[in-house]
Write a protein that holds these residues in place. Structure first.
Motif, PDB file in Angstrom:
ATOM      1  N   ARG A 177       0.824  -1.205   0.000  1.00  0.00           N
ATOM      2  CA  ARG A 177       0.000   0.000   0.000  1.00  0.00           C
ATOM      3  C   ARG A 177       0.867   1.268   0.000  1.00  0.00           C
ATOM      4  O   ARG A 177       0.529   2.262  -0.653  1.00  0.00           O
ATOM      5  N   SER A 178       1.977   1.227   0.688  1.00  0.00           N
ATOM      6  CA  SER A 178       2.874   2.385   0.726  1.00  0.00           C
ATOM      7  C   SER A 178       3.480   2.650  -0.644  1.00  0.00           C
ATOM      8  O   SER A 178       3.699   3.803  -1.026  1.00  0.00           O
ATOM      9  N   ALA A 179       3.741   1.583  -1.395  1.00  0.00           N
ATOM     10  CA  ALA A 179       4.294   1.750  -2.738  1.00  0.00           C
ATOM     11  C   ALA A 179       3.308   2.503  -3.637  1.00  0.00           C
ATOM     12  O   ALA A 179       3.681   3.441  -4.357  1.00  0.00           O
ATOM     13  N   PHE A 180       2.040   2.118  -3.606  1.00  0.00           N
ATOM     14  CA  PHE A 180       1.021   2.818  -4.385  1.00  0.00           C
ATOM     15  C   PHE A 180       0.878   4.271  -3.924  1.00  0.00           C
ATOM     16  O   PHE A 180       0.722   5.188  -4.743  1.00  0.00           O
ATOM     17  N   MET A 181       0.909   4.472  -2.621  1.00  0.00           N
ATOM     18  CA  MET A 181       0.735   5.824  -2.081  1.00  0.00           C
ATOM     19  C   MET A 181       1.850   6.756  -2.540  1.00  0.00           C
ATOM     20  O   MET A 181       1.600   7.890  -2.970  1.00  0.00           O
ATOM     21  N   LEU A 182       3.090   6.304  -2.463  1.00  0.00           N
ATOM     22  CA  LEU A 182       4.234   7.135  -2.845  1.00  0.00           C
ATOM     23  C   LEU A 182       4.160   7.541  -4.314  1.00  0.00           C
ATOM     24  O   LEU A 182       4.344   8.717  -4.663  1.00  0.00           O
ATOM     25  N   ILE A 183       3.850   6.603  -5.180  1.00  0.00           N
ATOM     26  CA  ILE A 183       3.818   6.887  -6.614  1.00  0.00           C
ATOM     27  C   ILE A 183       2.624   7.768  -6.972  1.00  0.00           C
ATOM     28  O   ILE A 183       2.721   8.668  -7.812  1.00  0.00           O
ATOM     29  N   GLY A 184       1.491   7.567  -6.303  1.00  0.00           N
ATOM     30  CA  GLY A 184       0.325   8.409  -6.556  1.00  0.00           C
ATOM     31  C   GLY A 184       0.557   9.857  -6.167  1.00  0.00           C
ATOM     32  O   GLY A 184       0.188  10.784  -6.900  1.00  0.00           O
ATOM     33  N   LEU A 185       1.195  10.078  -5.033  1.00  0.00           N
ATOM     34  CA  LEU A 185       1.473  11.450  -4.588  1.00  0.00           C
ATOM     35  C   LEU A 185       2.463  12.145  -5.519  1.00  0.00           C
ATOM     36  O   LEU A 185       2.321  13.339  -5.824  1.00  0.00           O
ATOM     37  N   GLY A 186       3.474  11.429  -5.993  1.00  0.00           N
ATOM     38  CA  GLY A 186       4.428  12.018  -6.930  1.00  0.00           C
ATOM     39  C   GLY A 186       3.769  12.468  -8.213  1.00  0.00           C
ATOM     40  O   GLY A 186       4.056  13.547  -8.739  1.00  0.00           O
ATOM     41  N   GLY A 187       2.833  11.676  -8.733  1.00  0.00           N
ATOM     42  CA  GLY A 187       2.116  12.058  -9.935  1.00  0.00           C
ATOM     43  C   GLY A 187       1.245  13.284  -9.746  1.00  0.00           C
ATOM     44  O   GLY A 187       1.132  14.129 -10.640  1.00  0.00           O
ATOM     45  N   LEU A 188       0.638  13.411  -8.568  1.00  0.00           N
ATOM     46  CA  LEU A 188      -0.186  14.591  -8.275  1.00  0.00           C
ATOM     47  C   LEU A 188       0.633  15.875  -8.345  1.00  0.00           C
ATOM     48  O   LEU A 188       0.194  16.882  -8.901  1.00  0.00           O
ATOM     49  N   VAL A 189       1.822  15.835  -7.774  1.00  0.00           N
ATOM     50  CA  VAL A 189       2.684  17.026  -7.777  1.00  0.00           C
ATOM     51  C   VAL A 189       3.038  17.426  -9.203  1.00  0.00           C
ATOM     52  O   VAL A 189       2.936  18.600  -9.593  1.00  0.00           O
ATOM     53  N   LEU A 190       3.440  16.467 -10.031  1.00  0.00           N
ATOM     54  CA  LEU A 190       3.798  16.773 -11.421  1.00  0.00           C
ATOM     55  C   LEU A 190       2.592  17.270 -12.216  1.00  0.00           C
ATOM     56  O   LEU A 190       2.711  18.167 -13.049  1.00  0.00           O
ATOM     57  N   GLY A 191       1.426  16.693 -11.949  1.00  0.00           N
ATOM     58  CA  GLY A 191       0.229  17.106 -12.658  1.00  0.00           C
ATOM     59  C   GLY A 191      -0.151  18.547 -12.386  1.00  0.00           C
ATOM     60  O   GLY A 191      -0.672  19.247 -13.266  1.00  0.00           O
ATOM     61  N   VAL A 192       0.110  19.016 -11.177  1.00  0.00           N
ATOM     62  CA  VAL A 192      -0.180  20.405 -10.830  1.00  0.00           C
ATOM     63  C   VAL A 192       0.847  21.348 -11.453  1.00  0.00           C
ATOM     64  O   VAL A 192       0.513  22.444 -11.937  1.00  0.00           O
ATOM     65  N   LEU A 193       2.109  20.941 -11.485  1.00  0.00           N
ATOM     66  CA  LEU A 193       3.176  21.811 -11.990  1.00  0.00           C
ATOM     67  C   LEU A 193       3.170  21.943 -13.511  1.00  0.00           C
ATOM     68  O   LEU A 193       3.538  22.996 -14.048  1.00  0.00           O
ATOM     69  N   TYR A 194       2.737  20.909 -14.220  1.00  0.00           N
ATOM     70  CA  TYR A 194       2.878  20.872 -15.676  1.00  0.00           C
ATOM     71  C   TYR A 194       2.251  22.079 -16.387  1.00  0.00           C
ATOM     72  O   TYR A 194       2.939  22.755 -17.173  1.00  0.00           O
TER      73      TYR A 194
END
Length: 430
Positions: A177-194
């Protein structure tokens, strides 16, 4: 034909790459890595899910393949919408959707909930590859198309490398579950910055498009969607690419489990070795794309010859590899197969771009993505999982050379019409 076709005679896009071109490439490439990390993290934790929820290989294959199914079904309509609504805005929205879906997967309580989450990941990722590559090639000169198509799509392989390596390592120490959480949060940050750093208007100006233009000298009126499949060559390119990527879908999905079962590697060790094999795939995609650009600069038909070579080379390496017992020789041949298996991405992407109008490149790459997913990337892991339940995973891998051979035959058939179709397309641009 009297001589080679000059693909730059009516070049579309800028005359040279600018600093902003590379900024657009880097940011779009980064999001693609996030895309494939979200897709691949599941495969790294197959052994944990199999044990925790008592899943069959067929169910695991479905969890992996459902993403490609959704991508295949939705890539075309969502790419059309992106062409009209704005590609930059669409890319940012897609990133937010797949990242939130990955976070949902982190909270899944059973197979059914995980299946829903994975389907939503596919919804978010559906048009990213086609729209993203359309943005990238629009801000670079035409002569770099095969290299850029291969390098950009290799971001998917590097994303898979990170998804497997990071996912396996984090899951081994902190749970899946932590693996999914880490990757999901990283994508959110990039999606906002793009969308803050990549601007729609500047991309269009760099591509040589006016405010009201849909693309170069081609408009939607003069470039109808039937141009997506108007030539024999482009139809064969779609089919050949999809067939070759059957193995490219199955291998990344099942390599961590294969190494865990057949080599006795622990979860983190299996993820690390699988990541190295996926790195070979990403490296091969770039090298094969660069080789295609270099060798076909004056002879466009060389793209087809190279694609045939990549298909047959992959089939040969896989055939020999899975006739051997586990060991160094087998891993070396698997690495060779992984180096070649996605080598067709660069030349095929360049051929599709050269055979279709710039105005509908987003839709053209959506069609290519649809073929890649519905013919190769979706059935690859699903059918391999079903076979594995019956005859074992190693035995199921022995069937992977067959679609590669079929792809080579399709590309060989394409040789009869490619130059004529390319010349016809060039005349229309003129």
């Amino acid at each position: 034909m009297a001589g080679p076709i000059n693909l730059d005679a009516h070049a579309e896009g800028p005359a040279r790459a600018t600093v902003y071109s590379w900024i657009v490439f880097a940011l779009t490439f980064g999001l693609l890595i996030s895309d494939y990390m979200a897709r691949q993290v599941l495969n790294a934790v197959f052994p944990l899910l199999k044990a925790e929820w008592q899943l069959s290989d067929a169910q695991l294959g479905l969890l992996s393949g459902i993403v490609a199914v959704m991508v295949g079904l939705l890539t075309f309509p969502l790419s059309l919408a992106a062409d009209r609504w704005g590609r930059v805005r669409s890319l940012a929205l897609m990133a937010l959707v797949w990242s939130l879906a990955t976070l949902f997967c982190a909270r899944a309580a059973n197979f059914e909930q995980m299946l829903v989450g994975r389907a939503l990941v596919g919804v978010g990722e559906a048009a990213y590859g086609s729209v993203g590559i359309a943005v990238v090639i629009s801000v670079f000169p035409q002569r770099l198309r095969a290299t850029l198509a291969a390098a950009f799509m290799a971001g998917g392989l590097f994303g898979q490398v990170l998804g497997v390596a990071v996912g396996g390592t984090v899951a081994a120490s902190h749970g899946w579950r932590s693996a999914f959480m880490l990757i999901g949060l990283g994508g959110l940050v990039l999606g906002v910055l793009y969308p803050m750093l990549v601007r729609e208007r500047r991309v269009r100006l760099l591509a040589g498009l006016g405010q009201g233009d849909d693309g170069s000298s081609d408009s939607k009126a003069s470039a109808p969607l039937k141009a997506l499949v108007a030539s024999r060559s482009v139809r064969l390119a779609y089919l050949g690419s999809g067939l070759q990527l059957f193995a490219a879908g199955a291998m990344p999905a099942w390599l961590p489990s294969f190494l865990n079962r057949n080599y006795g590697f622990a979860l983190d060790r299996a993820g690390q070795v699988a990541a190295l094999l996926l790195l070979a795939c990403g490296t091969g995609m770039i090298v094969c794309g660069m080789l295609s650009d270099r060798l076909s600069r004056d002879r466009p038909e060389h793209k087809i010859n190279l694609a045939i070579g990549y298909c047959i080379g992959t089939a040969a390496c896989l055939t020999v590899a899975f006739s051997l017992t586990p060991g160094t020789a087998q891993l070396f041949l698997i690495a060779c197969a992984m180096f070649l298996v996605a080598g067709t991405v660069g030349p095929t992407g360049a051929m599709v771009a050269n055979l279709t109008p710039l105005a509908i490149h987003g839709s053209a790459f959506a069609t290519l993505t649809l073929a890649n997913n519905l013919i190769g990337l979706a059935p690859g892991p699903i059918l391999t999982g079903r076979l594995a339940d019956v005859i074992g995973l190693a035995s199921a891998f022995r069937f992977l050379p067959l679609p590669c051979i079929a792809a080579g035959i399709v590309f060989a058939l394409m040789r009869r019409s490619y130059l004529a179709d390319l010349e016809r397309r060039q005349a229309l641009s003129a």
